[in-house]
Structures are given as C-alpha cells and as structure tokens.
Scaffold this motif. Sequence first.
Motif, mmCIF file in Angstrom:
data_model
loop_
_atom_site.group_PDB
_atom_site.id
_atom_site.type_symbol
_atom_site.label_atom_id
_atom_site.label_comp_id
_atom_site.label_asym_id
_atom_site.label_seq_id
_atom_site.Cartn_x
_atom_site.Cartn_y
_atom_site.Cartn_z
ATOM 1 N N LYS A 76 0.829 -1.196 0.000
ATOM 2 C CA LYS A 76 0.000 0.000 0.000
ATOM 3 C C LYS A 76 0.870 1.255 0.000
ATOM 4 C CE LYS A 76 -4.017 -2.020 2.301
ATOM 5 N NZ LYS A 76 -4.943 -1.927 3.463
ATOM 6 N N VAL A 77 0.393 2.274 -0.726
ATOM 7 C CA VAL A 77 1.178 3.496 -0.872
ATOM 8 C C VAL A 77 0.246 4.704 -0.851
ATOM 9 C CG1 VAL A 77 1.083 3.385 -3.391
ATOM 10 C CG2 VAL A 77 2.895 4.705 -2.285
ATOM 11 N N HIS A 78 0.780 5.804 -0.326
ATOM 12 C CA HIS A 78 0.054 7.080 -0.280
ATOM 13 C C HIS A 78 0.938 8.133 -0.940
ATOM 14 C CE1 HIS A 78 -2.587 10.213 1.590
ATOM 15 N NE2 HIS A 78 -1.458 10.918 1.557
ATOM 16 N N LEU A 79 0.420 8.771 -1.999
ATOM 17 C CA LEU A 79 1.169 9.793 -2.729
ATOM 18 C C LEU A 79 0.400 11.108 -2.671
ATOM 19 C CD1 LEU A 79 3.286 10.937 -4.706
ATOM 20 C CD2 LEU A 79 2.013 9.876 -6.581
ATOM 21 N N GLU B 82 -3.868 7.083 -3.651
ATOM 22 C CA GLU B 82 -3.529 5.907 -2.865
ATOM 23 C C GLU B 82 -3.745 4.658 -3.710
ATOM 24 O OE1 GLU B 82 -5.969 6.132 0.609
ATOM 25 O OE2 GLU B 82 -4.545 7.418 1.678
ATOM 26 N N GLY B 83 -3.037 3.595 -3.377
ATOM 27 C CA GLY B 83 -3.192 2.345 -4.114
ATOM 28 C C GLY B 83 -2.141 1.348 -3.697
ATOM 29 N N THR B 84 -1.844 0.383 -4.610
ATOM 30 C CA THR B 84 -0.819 -0.638 -4.361
ATOM 31 C C THR B 84 0.069 -0.761 -5.589
ATOM 32 O OG1 THR B 84 -2.259 -2.411 -5.190
ATOM 33 C CG2 THR B 84 -2.381 -1.915 -2.826
ATOM 34 N N HIS B 85 1.266 -1.286 -5.368
ATOM 35 C CA HIS B 85 2.204 -1.587 -6.467
ATOM 36 C C HIS B 85 2.480 -0.336 -7.308
ATOM 37 C CE1 HIS B 85 1.716 -5.803 -5.439
ATOM 38 N NE2 HIS B 85 0.406 -5.692 -5.596
ATOM 39 N N LEU B 86 3.235 0.566 -6.746
ATOM 40 C CA LEU B 86 3.572 1.816 -7.418
ATOM 41 C C LEU B 86 4.921 1.704 -8.111
ATOM 42 C CD1 LEU B 86 3.162 4.902 -7.948
ATOM 43 C CD2 LEU B 86 4.393 5.291 -5.793
ATOM 44 N N GLU C 46 2.959 3.979 -12.899
ATOM 45 C CA GLU C 46 1.647 3.367 -12.792
ATOM 46 C C GLU C 46 1.392 2.944 -11.353
ATOM 47 O OE1 GLU C 46 2.361 -1.287 -13.932
ATOM 48 O OE2 GLU C 46 2.061 0.127 -15.604
ATOM 49 N N LEU C 47 0.084 2.851 -11.025
ATOM 50 C CA LEU C 47 -0.353 2.470 -9.694
ATOM 51 C C LEU C 47 -1.585 1.583 -9.839
ATOM 52 C CD1 LEU C 47 -0.186 2.917 -6.551
ATOM 53 C CD2 LEU C 47 -1.783 4.823 -6.896
ATOM 54 N N HIS C 48 -1.608 0.487 -9.129
ATOM 55 C CA HIS C 48 -2.725 -0.449 -9.224
ATOM 56 C C HIS C 48 -3.747 -0.176 -8.119
ATOM 57 C CE1 HIS C 48 -0.942 -3.223 -12.258
ATOM 58 N NE2 HIS C 48 0.191 -2.691 -11.798
ATOM 59 N N GLN C 49 -5.001 -0.523 -8.426
ATOM 60 C CA GLN C 49 -6.119 -0.352 -7.486
ATOM 61 C C GLN C 49 -6.106 1.049 -6.858
ATOM 62 O OE1 GLN C 49 -8.452 -2.730 -7.354
ATOM 63 N NE2 GLN C 49 -7.190 -3.798 -8.896
ATOM 64 N N PRO C 50 -6.119 2.072 -7.698
ATOM 65 C CA PRO C 50 -5.947 3.433 -7.164
ATOM 66 C C PRO C 50 -7.261 4.029 -6.644
ATOM 67 C CG PRO C 50 -6.180 3.548 -9.526
ATOM 68 C CD PRO C 50 -6.231 2.077 -9.163
ATOM 69 N N SER C 51 -7.124 4.953 -5.725
ATOM 70 C CA SER C 51 -8.177 5.904 -5.360
ATOM 71 C C SER C 51 -7.525 7.275 -5.325
ATOM 72 C CB SER C 51 -8.792 5.556 -4.002
ATOM 73 O OG SER C 51 -7.839 5.674 -2.962
ATOM 74 N N TYR C 52 -8.265 8.301 -5.727
ATOM 75 C CA TYR C 52 -7.647 9.621 -5.885
ATOM 76 C C TYR C 52 -8.598 10.697 -5.383
ATOM 77 C CZ TYR C 52 -10.672 10.022 -9.975
ATOM 78 O OH TYR C 52 -11.766 10.081 -10.799
ATOM 79 N N TYR C 53 -8.023 11.862 -5.078
ATOM 80 C CA TYR C 53 -8.780 13.033 -4.646
ATOM 81 C C TYR C 53 -8.161 14.266 -5.284
ATOM 82 C CZ TYR C 53 -10.441 16.863 -1.719
ATOM 83 O OH TYR C 53 -10.982 18.045 -1.280
#
Length: 751
Positions: free
Chosen positions: A85-88, A96-100, A110-117
């Motif tokens: 898990k990662v927070h950018l 946020e997501g995984t595998h950045l 690229e980032l997998h399973q992302p959520s963004y704001y």
Amino acid sequence: MNNFFIQVFVFFILIGSSAVAIATEQPNQPKNEQPVYIEADQIEGYPQREVEATGKAKLRRGDQVISAEHMKYFPATQDAVIEDKVHLEREKDVVEGTHLRFNLESKTGELHQPSYYLKEGGGRGDGNLFLFEGEDHYRIKKGNYTTCPVGNNDWFIRAEDLEIDHEEQIATARHVSVSFKNVPILYSPWLNFSYSGKRKTGLLAPIMGNTARSGVEVSLPFYWNIAPNYDATITPRAMSKRGIMLNNEFRYMGETLGGHAMFDILPDDLITNDTRYGLFLNHTQYLGRGWTGNLDYNLVSDRDFFRDLGNNVALTSRTNLLQQVVTSYNGSLGHNNAINFTTLVQNFQTLQDPRNLITPPYKRLPQFSLTASQRNIYGIDLDFTSIWTNFYFESQRLPDGQKLSLADGLRLVLFPSVSVPLQTSFGYIKPKVSLHHTRYNLNEPVSAKGDTNLDRTVPIFSLDSGIVFERDTMFRNEKFVQTLEPRVYYLYVPFRNQDGLVFPNFESAEMDFSFAQIFTENRFSGHDRINDANEITFALTSRLIESTTGNERLRLAAGQRIRFADRNVVLSTQQTTSNKSDFIAAISGRITPVITTDTSVQLDESEFRTEKIRTGVSYHPQPGKVFNIGYRYTRGIPGLVQTNPFFLPPGVGLEQVDASTQWPFLKNWQGMASINYSLKDDKLLAGLVGLEYNSCCWSLRMVLNRFITATEKTSTAFFVQLELNGLMRMGNNPIRVLRQGIPGYARTSEQ
C-alpha cells in the motif's frame, strides 16, 4: 549522478530500529534538480545505486511526498518502487493504491487499485489502473469520478478511460456512463468537463422541459470558449409541437468595447408553417476623447414569438422591443463645468395583442440633445438643456384591419435654469428659476382646431429647503444615530394652454405620486406637457442609522402637498382637480434583523379615501428561508384615457396580492411557492409551485409555473433539473424563474 545529489556522508542513526537518510539542498536549485529526502524506521542500501527504506517510510521531493511501509528508491534513474500500500500526495491531488512504479523526474509510472482526490474542485474516484503521464497529466483505466464525500456514491461517472489534465483543469472520459442512485441515466462515447468550474469548450448537459405552447423540449448546448474575452453557445432545441429551433449566443469584451448577441431561428414552425426568428444585439464601445457609442437592437419575426417560444413571464410580457443607436460625448469646458452631447436614433417594434391594443411609441429619427452645467460662479449654479427631435409615426394596420395614424413632426426644447444653493452642515436653501421653451413644427395638425407651428414658453420658480437634526440613541442594546429631517418645497409654474386638441403628446405621461415626485418641477414625464402649479410641499423624514457601520436601518417619511390653486393642465378630460392634495406616508428598511418592509400609502383628502397602497413585508431568517407578502391597490391609473375606438381603455385601477416563500420542511427538502392574484378581476395572474431536494453533492428541482401571456391566454411551463455538483445540470433550469417569482430565493446546495 543525473539530477540527484545526496550528501557524501549518509547518517545511519541507529537508535533502536530507526534510521534517517538526509540530503542537502542547494540554494536556488532548478525544479528538476531538487534533492530527495528519505526517512524511515530503517534505511539500507547504497546511496549511488539503491536505497531501501522500511517502517513508516517517507520519500519527499519538492511537493511530492510518498508514504509506505516499505519502498525502494534508485537514485540513478530516480525511480521509486513500492509493492504494498502506498500514499502519494502532491500539490494538486492525493493518490492511494498498491504496487507503485513512479519516476520522480519524468512524473511517469503506474499504480494499481488506485483511489484519488482532486484538491481543486473536490472530485474523487477510483479505478483499476492509474497511469502517470507526465507533469499534471494522468489517466485512470476503468475508473469513476464523483464529487460526493467518501462513503457516498449517490452519483458517479464510470469510464473505460478517464484522463485528468491539471494544467487545463479538465477531465476527458471515453465510453462513459453517468449513474444516479446506481441507475444509469446517460451514456456517451465521449465526455469532457471542467472539474474546477473553469470555462472550457465542449458539449454541456442536455436541457429537458415542457411547456403548454411548445410541448416537450430537449436542448443540447455546445459551449465554445473561443478566447478569454469572448465565447459562444450554440443550442439546438427540439420541441414536439414546434420543430427544431437553433439558439445562438455570442459574448465579447475588450478594453474599450463589450457586447452580447443572440440569434434564434425556428425554420418551418409545425403549427404556423412559418419561419420564426429573434435577433437581440447589444454593443457598447468607448470611442476615445470622451465619446461612447451604444447599439441596442431587438427584432422578432411575429407578435407571438415570446408567447409561443418563451418560458417565463419576463419574456412573454415584452411588448415594445427597442431598436436604438446612441453616440454620446462627456467632457468639460473648464473648472466646475460639465457638458454632454448625445445623438439618438430610436425605433420600437410593437408586439400588439389583439385583445389589449396599445399605442406604439413614436420613432425618433433622429434626436440631438445638449446639456451643460457650470457650478459655483460666485455662488450661482447654471444649467442648460436643449433637445431637437424629429418624431415620426408610421401609419399602421391594426390586427382588426383598421388604420392608425397620429400627427408627427419636429420639436425643439430649450431649458435654461439658474439656482443659488446656500448650504451649511445642518441645512440648505436653494432658490431656482427656469425657463422652459418648446416649439413644434408638425407635418399635420393634431385636430381641425390645431395648427402645424406651435410654441410654448413657461417660467418656473422653486424654493427648496431642509434641515437635519441628529441625536444618539439606543435600541435593543444597539447604538444608533436618529435623524429628523423636515423639508419644505415651494413651486410656482403659471398656466399655459396645452390643449390636447392643439398640442401633440409625443412622450409625456403622468408620473405616480411618490416621495421622489413631490419634489420635482413637473409631474409629467417628457417635455410635451408642463404642469401649472402654485403649491407648497411639507415633508418629514426620520432615519435610524447604525453608529458602527453607518448603514441605514429604518426610514419613516410623510409628505403633504398643498395647492393654492386648482390644476388646469391634465392629460385626460376626465381627470378632476382640487386644491387639496394627496398625503403620502412610507416606511422602509429592517424592522428587525430578519424582517424588512417597504410600505407606502397615498390618501386623497378631498374625498377622504385611499388612492394607493404599496406594501411588502419579508421574513428572511437565513439563506434558504424566506417568506414574502405584498399588497398593491390603485384606485385609478393616472394618464391618458383612450378615446380612440381602436384601443381599449387602460382600466380604472388594480388590486393585487402577492405571496411567495422558500422554506425547508423535511431534511434536505424545500418547498417553493409564489402567487400573484388580482382581487379586482378574481384572476390568477401568475403562480409557481416547486420542490427542491439538496444533498451534499446533488440537487433535484421540480417547478410548475403558470402565467398570463395575454388578456385571455395563459402559458404553463414545467421544469425538472438534476444538478450533479461539479459535473453538470440536466434538465430545464428553473433558477431564473425562482429568483424572479420569489424575492430572496437562494440556492442552498453545496457547490
């Protein structure tokens, strides 16, 4: 090393299991040479090749901060790799997501399973894959977008490909559907929108509605952001009863000019089988050296254009469309001097209603006016007005087939005046002497008793005076300044014969009796009628002024005009005069912080009866809560009583009541209602009822509006609008109708 510098010494501070790597930053470094800072519980590796951080790891470069439990950083390529898990967080967004996989220099990865704001506009979403495509650009595969808060997905768009451009602040979605309450309501192969509210070129949301005279309507506007200072909107409008209309709007603005143009065309109306159109143009320009110009041109194809194709009373009530060109000069000839010269060419298109015919206004082809003033010549003020006009009346064939023709011709007005203002800090006296000269050169006499060459000279004398008393006072623990302002105004104008069978009336009408009118020299507008007067006016005004702000809280006023002789100059032979004048009283302002009023009453002392009442009270405790009630009564309408058989009389008075409200009644629900009812005619003139639901990220409005377009015609319009905050408004917009029908109406949806 390429674009990366880390200190020659790296501190591995081992206190328990914590470690910090520190990089120094050079002064005034270019953005692409900014250093990288890494901190974590434990840091291992080689500064030139690979750095591995474990435990509350954080990497920072400029405005980019990457946080994860474990990360690897490769200084040579400036790549950051995080497997869990990662927070950018960056200046404009949070992801946020995984595998950045992310390159700090090129901003790609690229980032997998992302959520963004998105910090600008408050949009958010998620997806399957987040692709970084350089500075301020990225896209989401199989992503969605909404402005609803986390945990609320009342509406969202879902797209196979969603591209975000921070530089232009726009989002572009491909193969996109819009869902509301998990129900798809719109699909488009392509959708482009501004997530920050910034203007952009593209299709706007469709507009849908229904009116009794046009049927079901669907419009699809296209907005063209041509340049920062001009734009256009092109809207095809499909109506089930009328056909397809094209609405075109163009706006522009420059340093010395600005304007607005609209052209609407309906080829082959399905009901009338005619091509119908409307042209509306307004242009203003500063020409330099004190000169300005203005063009105001309005034209429609037929008299029923607004009644058939408009959807609010402001449009359907239009009867005289202005067509005018004006050039004007404003300047001075010296100290305390002002001069104005204006040329005017004016025409009107009159939209006659066969059930309520009106007299069309005269054309002015052309008019030249000159006004000049000189202040303080040894305490004397000088004013001069001169107007030369060619009034032209084009004979017309009325809807009933009869012909209307009125006398026209030339008119010259010369109006000099001299006044001596004597003023102190607490009062003033202002004597004034004027001379009003009017000369006519008519093309034909007004009647068999008239002449074509006429003139009239009227001397005018007035004396105005007033005193202001002030005192400090307290009311409800607030400090105020209360004033008491008596005023006395004397006016003398000798009688000059202005018989309507001899003198024409191109523009004059009798003004309403009011506080503004009782201190004027002429109770008629225009220059064709000059009243005779030997009268004195007494008035008393008291104001309540907030001591801290200087704002006026409340005003009470009363006035009485006493005539020493009956009036002889009237517009109608049926008008009666008396040496007793009407009495007027008024109250306006805020009675309490949430209750305002504007009320006036006029009494006829000769008949001991009420002539006019204008009253309105508004209760407005907060935005979104308002209740208004008003009452209007007029015993008789002053002015010309039509004796021409072509026209109906203007009526003998009115009595109307108005009530309107916007009020919440359940959580998130609001009710809106408005009524304008004629008690004299026992008829509903206009009515509105609506419901509005405001959620945190969307609003739904439903409004039914019914109003009279002519004496025996009514129009009904139904508005439904769904507003998805930050994305689009779908349906026919009722906001203008609500603001017009409910004074104080406010949108309460979160923006």
